[in-house]
Scaffold this motif. Sequence first.
Motif, PDB file in Angstrom:
ATOM      1  N   MET A 197       0.205   6.645   2.355  1.00  0.00           N
ATOM      2  CA  MET A 197      -0.841   7.424   3.001  1.00  0.00           C
ATOM      3  C   MET A 197      -1.586   8.263   1.963  1.00  0.00           C
ATOM      4  O   MET A 197      -1.019   8.702   0.975  1.00  0.00           O
ATOM      5  CB  MET A 197      -0.240   8.356   4.065  1.00  0.00           C
ATOM      6  N   THR A 198      -2.867   8.495   2.213  1.00  0.00           N
ATOM      7  CA  THR A 198      -3.654   9.342   1.318  1.00  0.00           C
ATOM      8  C   THR A 198      -3.199  10.780   1.464  1.00  0.00           C
ATOM      9  O   THR A 198      -3.068  11.297   2.564  1.00  0.00           O
ATOM     10  CB  THR A 198      -5.143   9.223   1.660  1.00  0.00           C
ATOM     11  N   THR A 199      -2.959  11.451   0.362  1.00  0.00           N
ATOM     12  CA  THR A 199      -2.442  12.810   0.386  1.00  0.00           C
ATOM     13  C   THR A 199      -3.541  13.795   0.078  1.00  0.00           C
ATOM     14  O   THR A 199      -4.604  13.446  -0.424  1.00  0.00           O
ATOM     15  CB  THR A 199      -1.306  12.962  -0.646  1.00  0.00           C
ATOM     16  N   GLY A 200      -3.271  15.075   0.364  1.00  0.00           N
ATOM     17  CA  GLY A 200      -4.243  16.121   0.076  1.00  0.00           C
ATOM     18  C   GLY A 200      -4.105  16.665  -1.330  1.00  0.00           C
ATOM     19  O   GLY A 200      -4.878  17.510  -1.756  1.00  0.00           O
ATOM     20  N   THR A 201      -3.087  16.204  -2.097  1.00  0.00           N
ATOM     21  CA  THR A 201      -2.921  16.658  -3.467  1.00  0.00           C
ATOM     22  C   THR A 201      -3.681  15.741  -4.407  1.00  0.00           C
ATOM     23  O   THR A 201      -4.090  14.640  -4.048  1.00  0.00           O
ATOM     24  CB  THR A 201      -1.436  16.672  -3.835  1.00  0.00           C
ATOM     25  N   LEU A 256     -13.222   7.239   1.983  1.00  0.00           N
ATOM     26  CA  LEU A 256     -11.789   7.490   1.801  1.00  0.00           C
ATOM     27  C   LEU A 256     -11.218   8.311   2.947  1.00  0.00           C
ATOM     28  O   LEU A 256     -10.051   8.146   3.319  1.00  0.00           O
ATOM     29  CB  LEU A 256     -11.541   8.198   0.468  1.00  0.00           C
ATOM     30  N   ASP A 257     -12.021   9.211   3.509  1.00  0.00           N
ATOM     31  CA  ASP A 257     -11.557   9.975   4.655  1.00  0.00           C
ATOM     32  C   ASP A 257     -11.320   9.076   5.867  1.00  0.00           C
ATOM     33  O   ASP A 257     -10.403   9.325   6.662  1.00  0.00           O
ATOM     34  CB  ASP A 257     -12.577  11.066   5.006  1.00  0.00           C
ATOM     35  N   ARG A 258     -12.153   8.031   6.020  1.00  0.00           N
ATOM     36  CA  ARG A 258     -11.963   7.102   7.130  1.00  0.00           C
ATOM     37  C   ARG A 258     -10.708   6.241   6.933  1.00  0.00           C
ATOM     38  O   ARG A 258     -10.208   5.653   7.900  1.00  0.00           O
ATOM     39  CB  ARG A 258     -13.183   6.188   7.274  1.00  0.00           C
ATOM     40  N   LEU A 259     -10.239   6.149   5.691  1.00  0.00           N
ATOM     41  CA  LEU A 259      -9.037   5.356   5.404  1.00  0.00           C
ATOM     42  C   LEU A 259      -7.815   6.238   5.188  1.00  0.00           C
ATOM     43  O   LEU A 259      -6.876   5.856   4.471  1.00  0.00           O
ATOM     44  CB  LEU A 259      -9.284   4.492   4.172  1.00  0.00           C
ATOM     45  N   ALA A 260      -7.803   7.415   5.790  1.00  0.00           N
ATOM     46  CA  ALA A 260      -6.672   8.339   5.619  1.00  0.00           C
ATOM     47  C   ALA A 260      -5.384   7.793   6.217  1.00  0.00           C
ATOM     48  O   ALA A 260      -4.295   8.279   5.894  1.00  0.00           O
ATOM     49  CB  ALA A 260      -7.013   9.688   6.255  1.00  0.00           C
ATOM     50  N   HIS A 261      -5.484   6.785   7.085  1.00  0.00           N
ATOM     51  CA  HIS A 261      -4.281   6.193   7.693  1.00  0.00           C
ATOM     52  C   HIS A 261      -3.633   5.154   6.795  1.00  0.00           C
ATOM     53  O   HIS A 261      -2.639   4.523   7.199  1.00  0.00           O
ATOM     54  CB  HIS A 261      -4.660   5.545   9.025  1.00  0.00           C
ATOM     55  N   ALA A 262      -4.182   4.957   5.589  1.00  0.00           N
ATOM     56  CA  ALA A 262      -3.639   3.944   4.683  1.00  0.00           C
ATOM     57  C   ALA A 262      -3.355   4.564   3.317  1.00  0.00           C
ATOM     58  O   ALA A 262      -3.736   5.700   3.024  1.00  0.00           O
ATOM     59  CB  ALA A 262      -4.616   2.772   4.559  1.00  0.00           C
ATOM     60  N   LEU A 311     -12.722  11.942  -7.126  1.00  0.00           N
ATOM     61  CA  LEU A 311     -12.051  11.318  -5.982  1.00  0.00           C
ATOM     62  C   LEU A 311     -10.530  11.439  -6.044  1.00  0.00           C
ATOM     63  O   LEU A 311      -9.843  10.915  -5.165  1.00  0.00           O
ATOM     64  CB  LEU A 311     -12.426   9.835  -5.906  1.00  0.00           C
ATOM     65  N   ALA A 312     -10.015  12.132  -7.048  1.00  0.00           N
ATOM     66  CA  ALA A 312      -8.559  12.178  -7.229  1.00  0.00           C
ATOM     67  C   ALA A 312      -7.850  12.851  -6.070  1.00  0.00           C
ATOM     68  O   ALA A 312      -6.707  12.508  -5.751  1.00  0.00           O
ATOM     69  CB  ALA A 312      -8.218  12.886  -8.540  1.00  0.00           C
ATOM     70  N   ASP A 313      -8.503  13.816  -5.403  1.00  0.00           N
ATOM     71  CA  ASP A 313      -7.834  14.523  -4.307  1.00  0.00           C
ATOM     72  C   ASP A 313      -7.949  13.789  -2.983  1.00  0.00           C
ATOM     73  O   ASP A 313      -7.423  14.257  -1.966  1.00  0.00           O
ATOM     74  CB  ASP A 313      -8.414  15.931  -4.159  1.00  0.00           C
ATOM     75  N   ARG A 314      -8.605  12.628  -2.965  1.00  0.00           N
ATOM     76  CA  ARG A 314      -8.748  11.869  -1.723  1.00  0.00           C
ATOM     77  C   ARG A 314      -7.935  10.572  -1.738  1.00  0.00           C
ATOM     78  O   ARG A 314      -7.843   9.911  -0.699  1.00  0.00           O
ATOM     79  CB  ARG A 314     -10.227  11.511  -1.490  1.00  0.00           C
ATOM     80  N   ALA A 315      -7.412  10.166  -2.861  1.00  0.00           N
ATOM     81  CA  ALA A 315      -6.710   8.888  -2.976  1.00  0.00           C
ATOM     82  C   ALA A 315      -5.267   9.111  -3.398  1.00  0.00           C
ATOM     83  O   ALA A 315      -4.887  10.186  -3.878  1.00  0.00           O
ATOM     84  CB  ALA A 315      -7.421   7.980  -3.983  1.00  0.00           C
ATOM     85  N   ALA A 316      -4.461   8.077  -3.198  1.00  0.00           N
ATOM     86  CA  ALA A 316      -3.068   8.145  -3.627  1.00  0.00           C
ATOM     87  C   ALA A 316      -2.936   7.894  -5.120  1.00  0.00           C
ATOM     88  O   ALA A 316      -2.036   8.412  -5.777  1.00  0.00           O
ATOM     89  CB  ALA A 316      -2.242   7.113  -2.847  1.00  0.00           C
TER      90      ALA A 316
END
Length: 601
Positions: free
Chosen positions: A1-5, A58-64, A79-84
């Motif tokens: 899952m995409t994290t907030g860190t 990336l926000d729309r893909l927060a479930h992945a 984009l580092a804070d939006r992706a895994a």
Amino acid sequence: MTTGTTAPVVLPGGEMLAWSDLPEQRLADGGPLGALAARVVPAGARVLLAGPHDPALLDRLAHAEVTCLLRSHPDAVALADRAARVIVGGPTGLDPADTFDVVVAGAGLDAVESVEGARLGWTGVLARLAAALRPGGTLLLRLDNPLGVSRLVSPTPWYADRGDAAWSIGGVLDAGRPANREQLRARLAEAGLTADAGYAAYPGPGAPTALVATDALERRPSSGLLDAVLHGACAGGFAAGPVLQDPARLVVDALHAGLGAALAPGWLTLARRPGHDTSTGPALPVVLVQTGPPGVGVVEVSDRADGWHWSVSGGGADRTRPAPFASREAAHRDPAALTGPVPPGRLLRTVLLDGCLRRDLDTLRRLLRGYAGWLAGQADPDGRLTGAVALADPDTVVVEGDTFAVLDPSWQASEPLALEVALARGLWRFAVTLLTGGYAHPWPSTLDVAGLAVVLGGVAGHDLDRATVDTAVGTEAAVAAALRGLDADGRGTLATELRAVTPTDPPAGPRSYQQMREAWVRQREELTRLAALLKWTEELLTSRERALRRADATINLLSGSLSYRVGRLAITPARLAKRGARAAKRRAREALGPKPPQEQQ
């Protein structure tokens, strides 16, 4: 899952340290591409986002679990804070053992490859991304059309691009990349993938506001919905600069000619890698379009057994919030109304324009009277219209046989409108399209916009006058101001501009050289007509002046002749005698004094 860190940024080499690819034009919730990707990506899937994309995607893909593959180091930091995880350097930096359920290349393959590392070429990048797919995985790939509408209407040729980003320019002569959908399917097959669904991207491949299934464009070329979607996307998508010709008119013609997919600015194709999973995947919509004020979300149209149906995804699906601009005076949009079937039929504007071009008065009379009768049938006992019907005009109404319906019921009037005003507004809008667009029609060419609206009202069986049309123009200004979010000053300015529209003006929207030339031709014809009228007036005044001079000369000639003098000598004593007799008679009456009352009786 995409994290907030902040995600780890991997630098395998080949990264571009002083370059950014993030798109300048960004859409709410990632736009139609974000809505499509959210449908394709299942929950918990491992996703590779190859190339630069709108951060909202990336926000729309927060479930992945999303891994970004970029060539720009500044983009990776952003984009580092939006992706895994973020990999910088291009496809050569991918670990061959790292596989994904879905690969999204919504920016195309050219923006994936770094110019600082080893170059693989278009086919090589496709092979590397295909190898990163797990068995049964899905690739969402964008391909730009070298003969798309965006190139056909551009005033600058594609081969003259000298921009910093023009490292690779795709043309039909480049054998290293596909130039159409058939060639793309062949390249995908060579990479071990099977092409599945495909979408045409409008108005441009970079940030499309409308995605339409290519098979729907080929099967339903006369659909009023597709007509309105493509026209609206191109009418607003090219407003930033000049164009060679009207892209909205061109794309509508292409749609009805069955070329809506072939002339699309770009294509989005879903391809699958064969695997053990035999499921067909999620049901995909026929149309994804983002219109209207912010917050409405992406409007989707799905194909069901009983026809096409509306739905709303993204921010507009939140029905607990008030509709945008609901507190404004004239109109608002209610996303909750976008449920149920999409009415079939052709767009009324298109059918009316066709009748005007062919001078088919019988068809025009039938359509206009049917439109007016349908509006009258929706009115209340006081002759007033409410809701979506109050804003129904030829741009938003579809007709099938003798049946009329509102295409998009989400646009609604906040206050009831009189039937005559609502009808006059729709006819005025069509008159503006007809005259400013330079379309041929069967009525006198000297009519102004209001006059043509009155004539159209007569054809529709209603006795409209200019005062009603003026009221309708004020209503149109109020509706447009409400939908655009303008204040009172903006509404007043808009009303003044609408009332000042003349047949010699170019149409609203993109300034195309073709339409500007047609407007110049109409202005030249009008000037020629006015010059001819002025010349006729001058000739009339000259002839009248000559006649007066001849009459004056005749009078002067007669006054100097011998007979005139003799006659004047004979008449003058008689006039003097007559005056003297009148004076003597008056003095005699005054000398006798007033009569007694008995004599007066």
